[in-house]
Design a protein around this motif. Structure first.
Motif, mmCIF file in Angstrom:
data_model
loop_
_atom_site.group_PDB
_atom_site.id
_atom_site.type_symbol
_atom_site.label_atom_id
_atom_site.label_comp_id
_atom_site.label_asym_id
_atom_site.label_seq_id
_atom_site.Cartn_x
_atom_site.Cartn_y
_atom_site.Cartn_z
ATOM 1 N N ILE A 157 3.876 -0.498 4.144
ATOM 2 C CA ILE A 157 2.585 -1.000 4.794
ATOM 3 C C ILE A 157 1.942 -2.069 3.645
ATOM 4 O O ILE A 157 1.807 -1.603 2.449
ATOM 5 C CB ILE A 157 1.707 0.372 4.790
ATOM 6 C CG1 ILE A 157 2.126 1.363 5.972
ATOM 7 C CG2 ILE A 157 0.284 -0.061 5.332
ATOM 8 C CD1 ILE A 157 1.365 2.874 5.927
ATOM 9 N N GLN A 210 -0.911 -4.943 2.775
ATOM 10 C CA GLN A 210 -2.314 -5.674 3.034
ATOM 11 C C GLN A 210 -1.846 -7.155 2.935
ATOM 12 O O GLN A 210 -1.493 -7.584 1.854
ATOM 13 C CB GLN A 210 -3.381 -5.172 1.851
ATOM 14 C CG GLN A 210 -4.602 -5.876 2.109
ATOM 15 C CD GLN A 210 -5.788 -5.116 2.641
ATOM 16 O OE1 GLN A 210 -5.601 -3.903 2.072
ATOM 17 N NE2 GLN A 210 -6.697 -5.322 3.049
ATOM 18 N N LEU A 239 0.693 -1.278 0.164
ATOM 19 C CA LEU A 239 0.058 0.064 -0.065
ATOM 20 C C LEU A 239 0.993 1.122 -0.032
ATOM 21 O O LEU A 239 0.386 2.173 -0.649
ATOM 22 C CB LEU A 239 -0.942 0.053 1.241
ATOM 23 C CG LEU A 239 -2.015 -1.288 1.237
ATOM 24 C CD1 LEU A 239 -2.720 -1.259 2.593
ATOM 25 C CD2 LEU A 239 -2.783 -1.379 0.128
ATOM 26 N N ARG A 258 -3.956 -4.868 7.577
ATOM 27 C CA ARG A 258 -2.691 -3.898 7.259
ATOM 28 C C ARG A 258 -1.731 -3.818 8.119
ATOM 29 O O ARG A 258 -2.087 -3.374 9.305
ATOM 30 C CB ARG A 258 -3.326 -2.437 6.933
ATOM 31 C CG ARG A 258 -4.198 -2.093 5.762
ATOM 32 C CD ARG A 258 -4.621 -0.835 5.660
ATOM 33 N NE ARG A 258 -5.561 -0.685 4.417
ATOM 34 C CZ ARG A 258 -6.113 0.501 3.910
ATOM 35 N NH1 ARG A 258 -5.794 1.643 4.729
ATOM 36 N NH2 ARG A 258 -6.857 0.587 3.055
#
Length: 77
Positions: free
Chosen positions: A47, A49, A40, A54
């Motif tokens: 970060i 997913q 992400l 997350r």
């Protein structure tokens, strides 16, 4: 490595190159071999997913997660 992937990309984890105890913890969090993850954001922290969650990891840790791009055709099917 995951650290070289562009934000927004979906990749498949191929290998963890961390110490065994760190690799085991990553697997508990969902960063396991053949798992698809989406990056992400990636700057100082990454970060991801993973399994509908997350998670943020350090750049150093992202360097130790070897990944392979998932072709767009696979994502649609």
């Amino acid at each position: 490595p995951l650290s070289r992937i562009q934000a927004g990309a979906v990749v498949c984890i191929k290998r963890l190159t961390t110490a065994p105890e760190v690799s085991n913890r990553l697997r508990e969090l969902g960063f396991r071999e053949e798992q698809r993850i989406k990056l992400l954001a990636g700057k100082s922290n990454f970060i991801c997913q993973v399994c509908n969650a997350r998670l943020a990891i350090s750049g150093k840790l992202a360097d130790s997660i070897m990944v392979e791009a998932v072709p767009a055709a696979v994502l649609k099917g």
